[in-house]
Design a protein around this motif. Structure first.
Motif: not given
Length: 312
Positions: A166-175
């Motif tokens: 949850x704190x990392x860079x892979x949020x799940x979307x490019x937005x």
């Protein structure tokens, strides 16, 4: 399939396809499936949704097999229905995750619900090869309690991993997607601390089980956990220092599921359930289900925080 759905869910996030279908339960406000304009992200997200039906089919097959078995065992049927309701609830959680724009906290709950499904599936798998007699300890009580502690620490390790996600860079979307407002390096270290504790406990379990001449299956499972933990630790460290490349993050999530399974298998090998005589099952064949009311998980015999492990 319980493990596969974790891996494919990770693929959705790591390909930035989490909002490929921007609404739920339909893919768009007007269509059930993704449109051509939505591109590959819509296909990936929708494909993961469709895998839920494959998972439901696997759970349904397990329930039918349990209902048809002779003698019929109510405990197995209940564990099958427990899996079904976890799958249904996790589908709703996944929908909430989409509707909230990939809120990192709901993403974490989504993963933890999948881990709960793996737990119940594993218990059903183990129980299918055992009897329905009362569990009899195969080792001393302190050693059994050590195995519960090991499971609890591995559980905390998994939870800490969701915080890192949850704190990392892979949020799940490019937005622009909100992240958990914690320092990534610090939460990663916190996660690593739990990993060191888990490895230490696993190593202790290996030596103690050998010293007390515990059942062979229990010693083998302790070694399995230690090996999987060490491999997972290597992947985690390489992932962190390499800047979290997608392929390693996906491998790490697969490893999380395997570590969880390996930890849960140890307490299940430290007790035995004898077979009951056929007369004990007389008259227990299930009546036709006319109301569609599913069985509920059997929690008889649980002790405190041991949960389904003690139930098994």
């Amino acid at each position: 399939m319980s493990v596969v759905i974790v891996v494919t869910g990770a693929a959705v996030r790591l390909t930035s396809s989490g909002l490929g279908c921007p609404t739920w339960p339909r893919c768009t406000a007007d269509t059930l499936a993704p449109t051509k304009a939505m591109g590959i992200h819509g296909v990936i997200e929708f494909g993961n949704r469709m895998l839920t039906y494959v998972l439901c089919a696997a759970v349904g097959a397990a329930i039918i097999a349990a209902r048809c078995a002779r003698p019929w065992r109510r405990s197995l049927t209940r564990l099958g229905w427990a899996q079904f309701w976890i799958v249904m609830s996790n589908a709703v959680i996944g929908g909430i995750t989409v509707l909230t724009g990939l809120n990192p906290y709901t993403v974490a709950v989504h993963l933890l619900s999948s881990m709960a499904l793996i737990w119940v599936a594993l218990v059903m798998w183990e129980r299918s090869g055992e009897g329905d007699g009362a569990p009899e300890p195969a080792v001393s009580r302190p050693l059994a309690q050590l195995s519960y502690l090991l499971v609890a620490v591995v559980g905390c390790l998994v939870v800490a991993g969701t915080v890192v996600t949850g704190a990392g860079k892979h949020s799940g979307d490019s937005s622009e997607v909100p992240r958990i407002p914690l320092d990534y390096d610090r939460v990663s270290q916190f996660h690593a601390d739990f990993a060191f504790i888990a490895v230490g406990l696993a190593l202790a379990m290996v030596f103690v089980l050998r010293a007390v001449k515990a059942p062979t299956a229990a010693r083998a499972r302790a070694r399995d956990l230690l090996v999987v933990l060490l491999a997972q630790g290597v992947v985690g460290f390489v992932q962190f220092f390499a800047g979290s490349p997608e392929i390693l993050v996906g491998a790490h999530l697969l490893g999380s599921a395997l570590v969880w399974i390996a930890a849960l298998r140890i307490p299940l090998a430290l007790r035995v359930r004898p077979q009951l005589p056929d007369s004990a099952y007389a008259g227990t064949a299930p009546a036709p289900d006319t109301e569609g009311t599913p069985d509920t998980p059997d929690t008889e015999g649980s002790e405190g925080s041991s949960g389904l492990v003690a139930t098994a």
